[in-house]
Design an enzyme around this catalytic site. Structure first.
Site, PDB file in Angstrom:
ATOM      1  CG  ASP A  35      -2.167  -1.133   1.108  1.00 47.90           C
ATOM      2  OD1 ASP A  35      -1.380  -1.560   0.064  1.00 47.90           O
ATOM      3  OD2 ASP A  35      -2.825  -1.154   2.415  1.00 47.90           O
TER       4      ASP A  35
ATOM      5  CB  CYS B 269      -2.352  -2.879   4.763  1.00 43.64           C
ATOM      6  SG  CYS B 269      -3.873  -1.542   4.982  1.00 43.64           S
TER       7      CYS B 269
ATOM      8  CE  LYS C 244      -4.583  -3.948   0.667  1.00 44.60           C
ATOM      9  NZ  LYS C 244      -5.128  -3.175   1.617  1.00 44.60           N
TER      10      LYS C 244
HETATM   11  C1  VGL Z   1      -4.634   0.618   5.977  1.00 43.93           C
HETATM   12  C2  VGL Z   1      -6.188   2.037   7.435  1.00 43.93           C
HETATM   13  C3  VGL Z   1      -6.854   1.680   6.354  1.00 43.93           C
HETATM   14  C4  VGL Z   1      -2.805   0.387   5.596  1.00 43.93           C
HETATM   15  C5  VGL Z   1      -5.628   0.593   4.413  1.00 43.93           C
HETATM   16  O1  VGL Z   1      -2.641   0.431   4.000  1.00 43.93           O
HETATM   17  O2  VGL Z   1      -2.669  -0.047   6.814  1.00 43.93           O
HETATM   18  N1  VGL Z   1      -4.562   1.007   6.406  1.00 43.93           N
HETATM   19  N2  VGL Z   1      -6.922   1.216   4.708  1.00 43.93           N
END
Ligand code: VGL
Ligand code: ZN
Length: 192
Positions: free
Chosen positions: A16, A138, A99
């Protein structure tokens, strides 16, 4: 120290590293952009298979505050905030895993509801090096699921950053990953 030279049974999993998780983004992780050069050096390694996950939510996703979730809207599929950080060498990525794409289910882990485990296993991957954002969400979930999938997991502590909604969340996540059998190393110690 374990041997952390990256070979053919290793994969890099970049979690991410997206515009919305970097300073200026909708759900900015402090210093999230500082890991970009470290991630790029890893993406330039010749041997490991390279996967990158991306948070890829529909508008009105269950994790958004208006739907009763924890977060401001972020990483809405096909919007600019969902793109990889512009400095990331995304053209070196072999496999992109999206995802969190189902409206009513959150998915912090890159393994959750995706073909990541199958893709890694079909390539004979036994160990993953995990870096990216965010340590306490994540990255944590991906590392723990990697262990559950029977993989060796090396978390690259210099190439992750935490949201730290509560101070210490990132440190607690690291302790949890260690407790689950993940190793902790520095990306800069992985030889070319
Ligand atoms: C994430 C909060 C909400 C992440 C993803 O990638 O860590 N954190 N969605
Ligand atoms: Zn999300």
């Amino acid at each position: 120290m374990s041997d952390i030279a990256a070979g053919s049974e290793d994969a890099l999993v970049v979690v991410d590293l997206q515009i919305d998780f970097c300073p200026g983004g909708a759900l900015a992780v402090s210093e999230g952009d500082l890991i970009v050069p470290l991630v790029n050096r890893l993406l330039a390694l010749s041997r490991p298979f390279k996967a990158a996950t991306r948070d890829w939510h529909p508008a009105g996703h269950v994790s958004f505050q208006a739907q009763g979730g924890l977060w401001p809207p972020h990483c809405v599929a096909e919007t600019p905030g969902a793109r990889f950080h512009p400095g990331m060498d995304a053209d070196r990525v072999d496999l992109i895993i999206s995802k969190g794409a189902l409206k009513d289910a959150d998915a912090y882990s890159g393994f959750d509801g995706t073909r990541l485990a199958a893709e890694l296993k079909s390539r004979g991957v036994r160990r993953i090096f995990v870096c990216g954002l965010a340590t306490d969400y994540c990255v944590r979930a991906t590392a723990l699921d990697g262990r559950s999938e029977g993989l060796e997991v090396v978390v690259l502590e210099d190439a992750i950053r935490a949201v730290d909604v509560k101070p210490g969340d990132g440190d607690r996540a690291i302790q949890e990953m260690l407790g689950a059998g993940c190793a902790l190393e520095k990306s800069v110690d992985i030889p070319e």
